[in-house]
Design a protein around this motif. Structure first.
Motif, mmCIF file in Angstrom:
data_model
loop_
_atom_site.group_PDB
_atom_site.id
_atom_site.type_symbol
_atom_site.label_atom_id
_atom_site.label_comp_id
_atom_site.label_asym_id
_atom_site.label_seq_id
_atom_site.Cartn_x
_atom_site.Cartn_y
_atom_site.Cartn_z
ATOM 1 N N LEU A 86 -32.317 -47.714 -58.072
ATOM 2 C CA LEU A 86 -32.858 -48.508 -56.967
ATOM 3 C C LEU A 86 -34.378 -48.441 -56.947
ATOM 4 C CD1 LEU A 86 -32.401 -50.248 -54.472
ATOM 5 C CD2 LEU A 86 -32.141 -48.156 -53.131
ATOM 6 N N VAL A 148 -36.939 -52.790 -47.975
ATOM 7 C CA VAL A 148 -35.559 -52.554 -48.403
ATOM 8 C C VAL A 148 -35.037 -51.254 -47.808
ATOM 9 C CG1 VAL A 148 -34.065 -52.075 -50.383
ATOM 10 C CG2 VAL A 148 -35.777 -53.896 -50.523
ATOM 11 N N THR A 151 -34.254 -51.933 -44.302
ATOM 12 C CA THR A 151 -33.116 -52.838 -44.169
ATOM 13 C C THR A 151 -31.793 -52.124 -44.398
ATOM 14 O OG1 THR A 151 -34.468 -54.707 -44.920
ATOM 15 C CG2 THR A 151 -32.076 -54.958 -45.043
ATOM 16 N N ALA A 152 -31.726 -51.276 -45.421
ATOM 17 C CA ALA A 152 -30.456 -50.649 -45.817
ATOM 18 C C ALA A 152 -29.788 -49.866 -44.684
ATOM 19 C CB ALA A 152 -30.685 -49.751 -47.035
ATOM 20 N N TYR A 177 -24.066 -49.531 -49.526
ATOM 21 C CA TYR A 177 -25.018 -50.638 -49.433
ATOM 22 C C TYR A 177 -26.198 -50.440 -50.388
ATOM 23 C CZ TYR A 177 -27.699 -54.465 -47.539
ATOM 24 O OH TYR A 177 -28.390 -55.641 -47.427
ATOM 25 N N LEU A 178 -26.653 -49.193 -50.552
ATOM 26 C CA LEU A 178 -27.755 -48.934 -51.481
ATOM 27 C C LEU A 178 -27.342 -49.241 -52.917
ATOM 28 C CD1 LEU A 178 -29.242 -45.633 -50.004
ATOM 29 C CD2 LEU A 178 -30.313 -47.893 -50.006
ATOM 30 N N THR A 181 -27.356 -52.893 -53.250
ATOM 31 C CA THR A 181 -28.738 -53.372 -53.174
ATOM 32 C C THR A 181 -29.414 -53.346 -54.536
ATOM 33 O OG1 THR A 181 -28.952 -52.696 -50.859
ATOM 34 C CG2 THR A 181 -30.996 -52.947 -52.092
ATOM 35 N N CYS A 182 -28.982 -52.439 -55.428
ATOM 36 C CA CYS A 182 -29.562 -52.408 -56.779
ATOM 37 C C CYS A 182 -29.436 -53.773 -57.443
ATOM 38 C CB CYS A 182 -28.867 -51.345 -57.629
ATOM 39 S SG CYS A 182 -29.191 -49.646 -57.129
ATOM 40 N N LEU A 184 -28.508 -56.753 -55.807
ATOM 41 C CA LEU A 184 -29.041 -57.809 -54.955
ATOM 42 C C LEU A 184 -30.570 -57.871 -55.020
ATOM 43 C CD1 LEU A 184 -26.735 -57.356 -51.837
ATOM 44 C CD2 LEU A 184 -26.705 -59.258 -53.456
ATOM 45 N N SER A 185 -31.225 -56.714 -55.042
ATOM 46 C CA SER A 185 -32.685 -56.689 -55.096
ATOM 47 C C SER A 185 -33.191 -57.194 -56.447
ATOM 48 C CB SER A 185 -33.217 -55.275 -54.839
ATOM 49 O OG SER A 185 -32.961 -54.870 -53.521
ATOM 50 N N GLN A 215 -25.784 -62.849 -50.934
ATOM 51 C CA GLN A 215 -25.540 -61.493 -50.442
ATOM 52 C C GLN A 215 -24.161 -61.379 -49.794
ATOM 53 O OE1 GLN A 215 -28.633 -59.509 -48.016
ATOM 54 N NE2 GLN A 215 -27.041 -59.145 -46.487
#
Length: 264
Positions: A86, A148, A151-152, A177-178, A181-182, A184-185, A215
């Motif tokens: 991340l 981020v 947000t997480a 979620y983290l 997020t890898c 999605l980001s 998302q």
């Protein structure tokens, strides 16, 4: 005869050991050289079992399996460290943001108000707000990684509140979620940030909605297997959790922006 010890934790080692049984470090340690650094770099990203690219691939094709194995089944050693991944992805996000400046343009609303203002006092106020908005946008672009991380926890809170009955605690939803997020980001930094920087301001709303739609679809896909959801009703609750988390994030962001624009 000198006893063999681990160079990392100083635990005694048997000469037959290839790795320290206490800390896992290799018993064969040599000086760094360029060849070794290149090997370690490529190994970290492409290792067959747990390279960073392997984890990214798995997060694309089987995210629910990654979540269940990492969070529920405890297969932590199987995967490249997701928190390290991340940080790497967020580094890409900050880099892309510095090139395309996706936040620029939102201060144009104040500039339009300057042209419409009938008094010099109102014009001066709008000019000040436009300047503050421009500085805020510049700060937000540089702190995309911080956004981020803010947000997480808020998004995870939404999922925990909606799915409390599934038996997972808040920390487990945050890790889930983290992990997601890898991916999605990375998509956001390579696709949506350039679009926000290149296309006119009028398109930013639609780009943001497209990002949000991706998302929701992706998290529905991942959470379906992670929580073993069945039927449209369960998947609709994933959408509700997304909306709830987004409301939390939007509220915090609006409060921060208003405090900055009015008092700072």
């Amino acid at each position: 005869m000198t006893a063999l010890k681990c160079s990392n934790c100083a635990s005694p080692l048997d000469p037959a050991f290839k790795h320290c049984p206490h800390c896992g470090q290799s018993t064969t340690i040599h000086r760094f050289n360029i060849k070794h650094l290149i090997h370690e770099f490529l190994h970290a990203f492409t290792h067959t079992d747990k390279g960073a690219l392997i984890l990214l691939r798995d997060l694309v094709v089987r995210p629910s399996t990654v979540l269940r194995e990492y969070i529920v089944e405890g297969k932590r050693k199987k995967y490249f460290n997701p928190f390290t991944l991340l940080l790497l992805v967020l580094g890409i996000t900050v880099f892309m943001s510095s090139i395309f400046h996706p936040m620029q343009g939102s201060e144009s609303v104040y500039k339009e108000q300057i042209a419409l203002a009938k008094s010099e006092k109102k014009k001066a106020f709008m000019a000040t707000m436009a300047d503050k908005q421009a500085k805020l946008n510049e700060w937000l672009e540089k702190k995309m990684n911080l956004m981020v991380f803010i947000t997480a926890p808020l998004m995870a809170l939404g999922f925990w509140l909606v799915f409390k009955g599934k038996g997972y605690n808040y920390a487990e939803h945050l890790v889930a979620y983290l992990l997601l997020t890898c991916f999605l980001s990375l998509v956001s930094s390579l696709l949506f940030l350039p679009l926000l920087g290149i296309l006119p301001s009028e398109s930013k709303l639609w780009i943001g909605l497209a990002n949000l739609l991706l998302q929701v679809i992706y998290i529905c896909y991942a959470y379906k297997g992670f929580l073993k959801l069945n039927g449209f009703g369960d998947l609709f609750m994933v959408v509700i959790a997304n909306i709830l988390g987004t409301i939390f994030w939007f509220a915090v962001l609006m409060i921060f922006m208003l405090v900055y624009l009015i008092f700072l």
